[in-house]
Scaffold this motif. Structure first.
Motif, PDB file in Angstrom:
ATOM      1  N   ARG A 208       0.837  -1.202   0.000  1.00 28.54           N
ATOM      2  CA  ARG A 208       0.000   0.000   0.000  1.00 28.54           C
ATOM      3  C   ARG A 208       0.873   1.253   0.000  1.00 28.54           C
ATOM      4  N   TYR A 209       1.905   1.247   0.812  1.00 28.05           N
ATOM      5  CA  TYR A 209       2.789   2.413   0.945  1.00 28.05           C
ATOM      6  C   TYR A 209       3.409   2.765  -0.413  1.00 28.05           C
ATOM      7  N   ILE A 210       3.932   1.766  -1.099  1.00 29.17           N
ATOM      8  CA  ILE A 210       4.624   2.019  -2.367  1.00 29.17           C
ATOM      9  C   ILE A 210       3.632   2.366  -3.468  1.00 29.17           C
ATOM     10  N   PHE A 211       2.503   1.656  -3.519  1.00 25.63           N
ATOM     11  CA  PHE A 211       1.542   1.894  -4.592  1.00 25.63           C
ATOM     12  C   PHE A 211       0.853   3.245  -4.447  1.00 25.63           C
ATOM     13  N   GLU A 212       0.857   3.820  -3.241  1.00 21.02           N
ATOM     14  CA  GLU A 212       0.292   5.161  -3.046  1.00 21.02           C
ATOM     15  C   GLU A 212       1.255   6.266  -3.453  1.00 21.02           C
ATOM     16  N   LYS A 213       2.511   5.912  -3.727  1.00 25.23           N
ATOM     17  CA  LYS A 213       3.536   6.901  -4.089  1.00 25.23           C
ATOM     18  C   LYS A 213       4.075   6.561  -5.472  1.00 25.23           C
ATOM     19  N   PRO A 214       3.569   7.208  -6.524  1.00 23.79           N
ATOM     20  CA  PRO A 214       3.962   6.864  -7.897  1.00 23.79           C
ATOM     21  C   PRO A 214       5.471   6.907  -8.139  1.00 23.79           C
ATOM     22  N   SER A 215       6.173   7.815  -7.464  1.00 28.44           N
ATOM     23  CA  SER A 215       7.619   7.906  -7.693  1.00 28.44           C
ATOM     24  C   SER A 215       8.345   6.668  -7.187  1.00 28.44           C
ATOM     25  N   LEU A 216       7.965   6.185  -6.007  1.00 27.72           N
ATOM     26  CA  LEU A 216       8.585   4.974  -5.475  1.00 27.72           C
ATOM     27  C   LEU A 216       8.232   3.767  -6.334  1.00 27.72           C
ATOM     28  N   LEU A 217       6.973   3.679  -6.736  1.00 28.02           N
ATOM     29  CA  LEU A 217       6.556   2.569  -7.589  1.00 28.02           C
ATOM     30  C   LEU A 217       7.279   2.619  -8.929  1.00 28.02           C
ATOM     31  N   GLY A 218       7.404   3.825  -9.487  1.00 29.78           N
ATOM     32  CA  GLY A 218       8.097   3.966 -10.771  1.00 29.78           C
ATOM     33  C   GLY A 218       9.549   3.530 -10.699  1.00 29.78           C
ATOM     34  N   LEU A 219      10.242   3.941  -9.635  1.00 24.45           N
ATOM     35  CA  LEU A 219      11.633   3.521  -9.472  1.00 24.45           C
ATOM     36  C   LEU A 219      11.737   2.007  -9.435  1.00 24.45           C
ATOM     37  N   GLN A 220      10.818   1.359  -8.708  1.00 24.73           N
ATOM     38  CA  GLN A 220      10.909  -0.085  -8.587  1.00 24.73           C
ATOM     39  C   GLN A 220      10.525  -0.796  -9.875  1.00 24.73           C
ATOM     40  N   MET A 221       9.658  -0.209 -10.676  1.00 25.89           N
ATOM     41  CA  MET A 221       9.314  -0.834 -11.949  1.00 25.89           C
ATOM     42  C   MET A 221      10.499  -0.803 -12.911  1.00 25.89           C
ATOM     43  N   VAL A 222      11.305   0.245 -12.833  1.00 30.12           N
ATOM     44  CA  VAL A 222      12.518   0.276 -13.655  1.00 30.12           C
ATOM     45  C   VAL A 222      13.446  -0.856 -13.233  1.00 30.12           C
ATOM     46  N   GLY A 402      21.746  -6.592 -22.902  1.00 26.26           N
ATOM     47  CA  GLY A 402      22.432  -5.320 -22.692  1.00 26.26           C
ATOM     48  C   GLY A 402      21.789  -4.195 -23.480  1.00 26.26           C
ATOM     49  N   LEU A 403      21.460  -4.462 -24.734  1.00 25.37           N
ATOM     50  CA  LEU A 403      20.842  -3.432 -25.570  1.00 25.37           C
ATOM     51  C   LEU A 403      19.449  -3.063 -25.069  1.00 25.37           C
ATOM     52  N   ILE A 404      18.676  -4.047 -24.640  1.00 29.83           N
ATOM     53  CA  ILE A 404      17.345  -3.746 -24.093  1.00 29.83           C
ATOM     54  C   ILE A 404      17.477  -2.969 -22.784  1.00 29.83           C
ATOM     55  N   GLY A 405      18.514  -3.275 -21.982  1.00 26.20           N
ATOM     56  CA  GLY A 405      18.750  -2.555 -20.732  1.00 26.20           C
ATOM     57  C   GLY A 405      18.971  -1.066 -20.950  1.00 26.20           C
ATOM     58  N   VAL A 406      19.653  -0.708 -22.025  1.00 29.23           N
ATOM     59  CA  VAL A 406      19.845   0.709 -22.355  1.00 29.23           C
ATOM     60  C   VAL A 406      18.489   1.379 -22.578  1.00 29.23           C
ATOM     61  N   ALA A 407      17.598   0.694 -23.279  1.00 29.75           N
ATOM     62  CA  ALA A 407      16.268   1.251 -23.543  1.00 29.75           C
ATOM     63  C   ALA A 407      15.483   1.432 -22.246  1.00 29.75           C
ATOM     64  N   VAL A 408      15.636   0.516 -21.302  1.00 31.53           N
ATOM     65  CA  VAL A 408      14.934   0.636 -20.021  1.00 31.53           C
ATOM     66  C   VAL A 408      15.421   1.864 -19.255  1.00 31.53           C
ATOM     67  N   GLY A 409      16.741   2.065 -19.179  1.00 29.21           N
ATOM     68  CA  GLY A 409      17.279   3.224 -18.475  1.00 29.21           C
ATOM     69  C   GLY A 409      16.837   4.538 -19.099  1.00 29.21           C
ATOM     70  N   LEU A 410      16.875   4.613 -20.436  1.00 28.15           N
ATOM     71  CA  LEU A 410      16.415   5.824 -21.113  1.00 28.15           C
ATOM     72  C   LEU A 410      14.916   6.027 -20.910  1.00 28.15           C
ATOM     73  N   GLY A 411      14.169   4.931 -20.890  1.00 23.84           N
ATOM     74  CA  GLY A 411      12.726   5.029 -20.704  1.00 23.84           C
ATOM     75  C   GLY A 411      12.341   5.626 -19.367  1.00 23.84           C
ATOM     76  N   GLY A 412      13.167   5.424 -18.335  1.00 22.26           N
ATOM     77  CA  GLY A 412      12.868   5.995 -17.027  1.00 22.26           C
ATOM     78  C   GLY A 412      12.766   7.503 -17.050  1.00 22.26           C
ATOM     79  N   TYR A 413      13.533   8.146 -17.928  1.00 22.09           N
ATOM     80  CA  TYR A 413      13.507   9.611 -18.015  1.00 22.09           C
ATOM     81  C   TYR A 413      12.223  10.131 -18.666  1.00 22.09           C
ATOM     82  N   LEU A 414      11.463   9.267 -19.312  1.00 24.55           N
ATOM     83  CA  LEU A 414      10.229   9.703 -19.960  1.00 24.55           C
ATOM     84  C   LEU A 414       9.108   9.965 -18.967  1.00 24.55           C
ATOM     85  N   PHE A 415       9.228   9.469 -17.740  1.00 23.54           N
ATOM     86  CA  PHE A 415       8.161   9.568 -16.754  1.00 23.54           C
ATOM     87  C   PHE A 415       8.532  10.583 -15.675  1.00 23.54           C
ATOM     88  N   PRO A 416       7.792  11.686 -15.548  1.00 24.34           N
ATOM     89  CA  PRO A 416       8.101  12.711 -14.534  1.00 24.34           C
ATOM     90  C   PRO A 416       8.140  12.158 -13.112  1.00 24.34           C
TER      91      PRO A 416
END
Length: 487
Positions: A208-222, A402-416
């Motif tokens: 509940r704690y993490i799902f109520e905080k989009p930033s924490l949830l977003g970090l963990q989804m990355v 490795g190549l897909i991992g680069v896309a994941v890291g760059l994708g994190g910057y797309l979400f405020p």
């Protein structure tokens, strides 16, 4: 800091013994089977309980004395080693025994992570979190340098029995270090009271704690995605190197030791530097860098030099990546709920790692390796890059992930919510300070109301002026991060 350093030294010694045992057992398993699957399943049986038991473990950590949990979890991990040692000494050790021991050690690890993480928060000020993360990473990396070298040198004269005996002695040292150190228990906060209930309810609180905080949830989804990719590749690193070198344990030890040296350098850098000012950059840029210079480069390599370079670079970056993430969580989550929250945080981030590990071995043996033989289906596509033959299929696994991992890291910057996590989340110290100031403000408001309704006297006017002055001071002292809530 003194108490933390003592605990840290105990972990350095214990990790050295564990690393020696892991190296020797990995070599023993591959000698017995010659397959990547057996090695990856050994990893799976450790990771699965360490991740799946995390929510209940976190709730128990927050309910209990954290020092006691740390000692008991270390003791359980030691019992797993003693179990294998007794079987080995009687010439009865089989691979499935290692799986059973790893289940026990993994369950103990489910308690170790939230207990140690929450203990560090109580033992050090916020300014030291990044450096502490660097020192803990340094401990793991230092053992990674010495463990393969010691195990490789001692495996001949002492055998696996001798190496595991050393491991038992090192975990006893770690337990002794914990016994002599005082670890404070956290005070109960408003968040802690909100999360109280049955063990099942407290286990669910972290979700509940993490799902109520989009930033924490977003970090963990990355981390959810990057850990799948990382483990899908690195689960087959040992069999890849052994397959491409003809079971050369010196080559394997060299790559692992150079990687650990990179971890030591990265840990030392983080310990002295404290990490980037914006920790989220340490996380996302770290993911991009380790995917390129660690994962993909490891796959492209066909000899010890490139493998060792990739291992060095990957392990050099990981302390900064993980340390930056740890500093965010330690600053933003109240200490008395960190056990529950950190346990669920680990579950979300690492639930994919056991799945990747379980899949990597069979896919390597049955799909990628046959496809990268000289006449295989993937040889024309990737042969020019990684070569063909034994181990080439596992190299392809590294390159792709490795190549897909680069896309994941760059994708994190797309979400405020992710890229602005540090600004959107309030420090737990600010939350506590805000609560104290708001309580005092309410008291002053009530006193002012009473005085305004009372007859006007010199004494009452002085009291009103004093209240007004204190309220202005509260406004000046109010934490900057919470000024939007100040009414």
């Amino acid at each position: 800091m003194r108490g933390f350093v003592i605990v840290w030294l105990g972990q350095v010694v214990s990790m050295l013994g564990t690393g020696m045992t892991n190296f020797a057992l990995s070599f023993w398993i591959f000698q017995q089977t010659g397959e990547a699957t057996a090695l990856t399943w050994a990893i799976f049986f450790f990771m699965a309980p360490s991740v799946l038991f995390s929510p209940i473990a976190g709730a128990i950590v927050d309910r209990s004395n954290r020092k006691t949990i740390m000692i008991v979890s270390d003791l359980l991990a030691g019992i797993a080693t003693i179990f294998l040692l007794s079987l080995l000494a009687t010439d009865s050790l089989q691979i499935w025994h290692i799986y059973v021991a790893n289940l026990l050690a993994g369950a103990a690890n489910a308690f170790q992570f939230p207990a140690y993480s929450a203990a560090v928060t109580m033992m050090l000020p916020k300014e030291q979190y990044g450096r502490a993360a660097g020192m803990l990473s340094l401990a793991g990396s230092a053992s990674g340098i010495l463990a393969p070298a010691f195990a490789g040198a001692l495996l001949g004269p002492l055998g696996l029995v001798g190496i595991m005996g050393i491991d038992v002695a090192t975990f006893l040292f770690a337990i002794f270090a914990l016994f002599i150190v005082h670890i404070p228990q956290p005070e109960v906060t408003a968040e802690g009271r909100t999360g109280q209930g049955s063990l099942l309810q407290e286990s669910a609180y972290g979700f509940r704690y993490i799902f109520e905080k989009p930033s924490l949830l977003g970090l963990q989804m990355v981390f959810f995605f990057i850990n799948f990719l990382a483990m899908f590749g690195f689960a087959v690193m040992v069999p890849m190197i052994l397959a491409r070198t003809g079971n050369d344990e010196i080559a394997l030890a060299s790559v692992q030791s150079l990687g650990a040296i990179g971890g030591v350098v990265g840990g030392l850098l983080l310990s002295t530097w404290g990490g980037p000012k914006r920790k989220v950059n340490g996380v996302l840029l770290g993911m991009i860098a380790t995917s390129i210079f660690g994962q993909a480069l490891m796959g492209v390599g066909q000899g010890v030099f490139i493998w060792a370079t990739a291992a060095f670079m990957g392990q050099f970056i990981i302390p900064i990546l993980n340390g930056s993430n740890q500093a965010i969580w330690q600053a933003k989550v109240a200490p008395d709920v960190q056990g529950r929250v950190f346990a669920v945080r680990r579950l979300i981030a690492q639930i994919t790692a056991p799945v990747a590990t379980a899949l990597a071995g069979p896919l390597a043996d049955n799909v990628f390796e046959p496809a990268m033989q000289p006449d295989g289906a993937l040889a024309p596509l990737f042969g020019w890059l990684v070569g063909t033959g034994a181990g080439a299929g596992m190299s392809v696994m590294f390159v792709i992930t490795g190549l897909i991992g680069v896309a994941v890291g760059l994708g994190g910057y797309l979400f405020p919510a992710i890229r602005n996590a540090e600004e959107l989340l309030v420090d737990h110290e600010v939350v506590v300070q805000t609560a104290v100031l708001k309580k005092r403000l309410n008291e002053l408001t009530a006193e002012r109301q009473v005085l305004r309704q009372a007859p006007s006297t010199v004494q009452n006017q002085q009291a009103l002026r004093a209240i007004a002055l204190e309220m202005r001071q509260i406004g000046a002292d109010f934490p900057q991060q919470s000024r939007g809530d100040f009414k």
